[in-house]
Design an enzyme around this catalytic site. Structure first.
Site, PDB file in Angstrom:
ATOM      1  N   THR A 110      -0.838   2.046   6.896  1.00 11.50           N
ATOM      2  CA  THR A 110      -0.744   0.791   6.147  1.00 11.50           C
ATOM      3  C   THR A 110      -0.710  -0.365   7.129  1.00 11.50           C
ATOM      4  O   THR A 110      -0.125  -0.252   8.209  1.00 11.50           O
ATOM      5  CB  THR A 110       0.490   0.764   5.225  1.00 11.50           C
ATOM      6  OG1 THR A 110       0.580  -0.543   4.637  1.00 11.50           O
ATOM      7  CG2 THR A 110       1.789   1.055   5.964  1.00 11.50           C
ATOM      8  N   GLY A 111      -1.351  -1.460   6.759  1.00 13.80           N
ATOM      9  CA  GLY A 111      -1.408  -2.619   7.650  1.00 13.80           C
ATOM     10  C   GLY A 111      -2.761  -3.300   7.502  1.00 13.80           C
ATOM     11  O   GLY A 111      -3.513  -2.974   6.575  1.00 13.80           O
ATOM     12  N   THR A 112      -3.077  -4.201   8.387  1.00 13.46           N
ATOM     13  CA  THR A 112      -4.358  -4.906   8.290  1.00 13.46           C
ATOM     14  C   THR A 112      -5.485  -3.944   8.658  1.00 13.46           C
ATOM     15  O   THR A 112      -5.662  -3.564   9.827  1.00 13.46           O
ATOM     16  CB  THR A 112      -4.361  -6.146   9.199  1.00 13.46           C
ATOM     17  OG1 THR A 112      -3.201  -6.927   8.847  1.00 13.46           O
ATOM     18  CG2 THR A 112      -5.614  -6.976   8.992  1.00 13.46           C
ATOM     19  N   GLY A 113      -6.232  -3.534   7.635  1.00 14.65           N
ATOM     20  CA  GLY A 113      -7.152  -2.411   7.753  1.00 14.65           C
ATOM     21  C   GLY A 113      -8.221  -2.561   8.822  1.00 14.65           C
ATOM     22  O   GLY A 113      -8.664  -1.571   9.405  1.00 14.65           O
TER      23      GLY A 113
ATOM     24  N   THR B  60       0.865  -1.191   0.000  1.00 13.12           N
ATOM     25  CA  THR B  60       0.000   0.000   0.000  1.00 13.12           C
ATOM     26  C   THR B  60       0.895   1.232   0.000  1.00 13.12           C
ATOM     27  O   THR B  60       1.972   1.204   0.599  1.00 13.12           O
ATOM     28  CB  THR B  60      -0.865  -0.020   1.279  1.00 13.12           C
ATOM     29  OG1 THR B  60      -1.802  -1.072   1.154  1.00 13.12           O
ATOM     30  CG2 THR B  60      -1.603   1.294   1.504  1.00 13.12           C
TER      31      THR B  60
HETATM   32  N1  ASP Z   1      -4.400  -1.128   4.926  1.00 15.09           N
HETATM   33  C1  ASP Z   1      -4.674  -1.792   3.679  1.00 15.09           C
HETATM   34  C2  ASP Z   1      -6.027  -2.463   3.782  1.00 15.09           C
HETATM   35  O1  ASP Z   1      -6.342  -3.015   4.810  1.00 15.09           O
HETATM   36  C3  ASP Z   1      -3.654  -2.836   3.341  1.00 15.09           C
HETATM   37  C4  ASP Z   1      -2.208  -2.500   3.610  1.00 15.09           C
HETATM   38  O2  ASP Z   1      -1.905  -1.395   3.999  1.00 15.09           O
HETATM   39  O3  ASP Z   1      -1.344  -3.368   3.418  1.00 15.09           O
HETATM   40  O4  ASP Z   1      -6.731  -2.479   2.802  1.00 15.09           O
END
Ligand code: ASP
Length: 360
Positions: free
Chosen positions: A275-278, A224
């Site tokens: 960014t990360g697990t949304g 992301t």
């Molecule tokens: N945050 C993004 C989502 O959950 C994914 C990511 O940042 O890797 O869609």
């Protein structure tokens, strides 16, 4: 600084500087009250030195440098933080290394569904799109929603239709396809024992013997992108663009396009891109919470991002990171994953790049 002096004296000799501009020039030669600055990320996750080849490491650093330069070029010319955010993100959306635009991860059905948001800290105007499948630059579409529609968020086919009416470039679904993201999806679905989607129409035939790993095997789902910027007028802005999480189902939408969760900007506090697990970032309204700590508790930016990422997100067992900036030029990042692709620079200072957790 020396360059600024040089440019100023050349302009003065050429008679190009108006008296108004000169009046703003202080004795120190600074023509503006704010030094511009930019911070960006290219995704967080299990990104580790031990499983990264030299070539891949170099490719990511070059891509981060190009994006940072794109934003810096805009800001150096006196452009707005919004323009800088959009320019850098467009570049990363075109770069297949990142999970945004071309190179986005696939849904379990083998499609690319793109999410993006942008916010203007000066006006609190915001635009966001989710589940877009045809627009080459979702960040520009988010901006069009903000500037050319009465709405804040559009989704799916309607969002793409709106994009076409504003003249934004439209692509067939195969444009967003990359072999490594496809192979990564197939691997994950096989592991889950889930049905495998058909290879999309219009893409090159599957290479014989598979594809070379270009990054650590478990890093295929990251990438992301997000940018926060401060311009010479003291205005900040934030933007984020993503394909979401690999093998997502049921039109899942993450935090990136949710104003206050993955993206937020206010001149009263700060600008943030996550960014990360949304799912965790949505539940913690991460971006707005950070800005509230700055605004109402008077916290320094680094303390505020650490509070939310290292304490709150970690306590919830969430994973990821943020970048952030304030109108008075504080820059920060924080992540609780092994790595986060990241870069920052402030006018007159040296640019800083990082991938792994052990880099400052
Ligand atoms: N945050 C993004 C989502 O959950 C994914 C990511 O940042 O890797 O869609």
């Amino acid at each position: 600084m020396r360059r600024v002096f040089r440019v100023l004296s050349v302009l003065m000799c050429a008679g190009l500087l108006t008296s108004t501009v000169m009046a703003q020039t202080s004795a120190a030669g600074l023509a503006q009250p704010h030094r511009w600055a930019v911070v960006l990320h290219g995704g967080a996750g299990v990104i580790e030195r031990k499983s990264m080849s030299k070539e891949t490491d170099a490719a990511y650093r070059a891509a981060l440098k190009a994006a940072l330069q794109a934003a810096a070029d805009v800001l150096e010319k006196g452009g707005s933080s919004l323009d800088a955010v959009e320019a850098a993100i467009k570049l990363m959306e075109d770069d297949p290394l990142f999970n945004a635009g071309k190179g986005a991860v696939f849904t379990a059905e083998g499609k690319n569904e793109l999410d993006s948001a942008i916010m203007d800290g000066a006006t609190l105007k915001a635009g966001a799109v989710a589940g877009v499948t045809r627009t080459r630059h979702p960040i520009s579409l988010a901006r069009a929603v903000m500037e050319k529609s009465p709405h804040v968020m559009l989704i799916g086919a309607g969002a793409d239709q709106f994009a076409a009416t504003t003249g934004l470039e439209q692509e067939g679904p195969s444009y967003f396809f990359t072999e490594r993201r496809w192979q990564s999806l197939i691997k994950e679905l096989k592991k889950e024992g889930a049905p495998l989607p058909e290879r999309p129409a219009g893409v090159p035939p599957a290479p014989v013997g598979g594809v070379a790993e270009i990054e650590p095997p478990n890093a295929h789902k990251y990438g992301t992108v997000g940018v926060v910027a401060l311009d010479r007028n003291g205005n900040i802005a934030a933007g984020t663009s993503t394909g979401g999480t690999q093998a997502k189902r049921w039109n899942r939408v993450g935090d990136s396009p949710i104003i206050g969760s993955g993206t937020y900007a206010s001149n009263e506090s700060c600008a943030v891109s996550a960014t990360g697990t949304g799912e965790y970032f949505i539940r913690l309204t991460v971006a707005r919470t950070i800005c509230s700590l700055v605004q109402y508790k008077g916290m320094k930016l680094q303390a505020a991002v650490d509070e939310v990422i290292q304490k709150e997100l970690t306590a919830l067992k969430g994973d990821g990171g943020v970048i952030a900036i304030t109108p008075d030029g504080q820059l920060a990042w924080s992540f609780n994953t092994p790595g986060m692709y990241r870069a920052r620079v402030m006018e007159g200072g040296a640019a800083q790049f990082g991938i792994y957790g052990d880099e400052k």
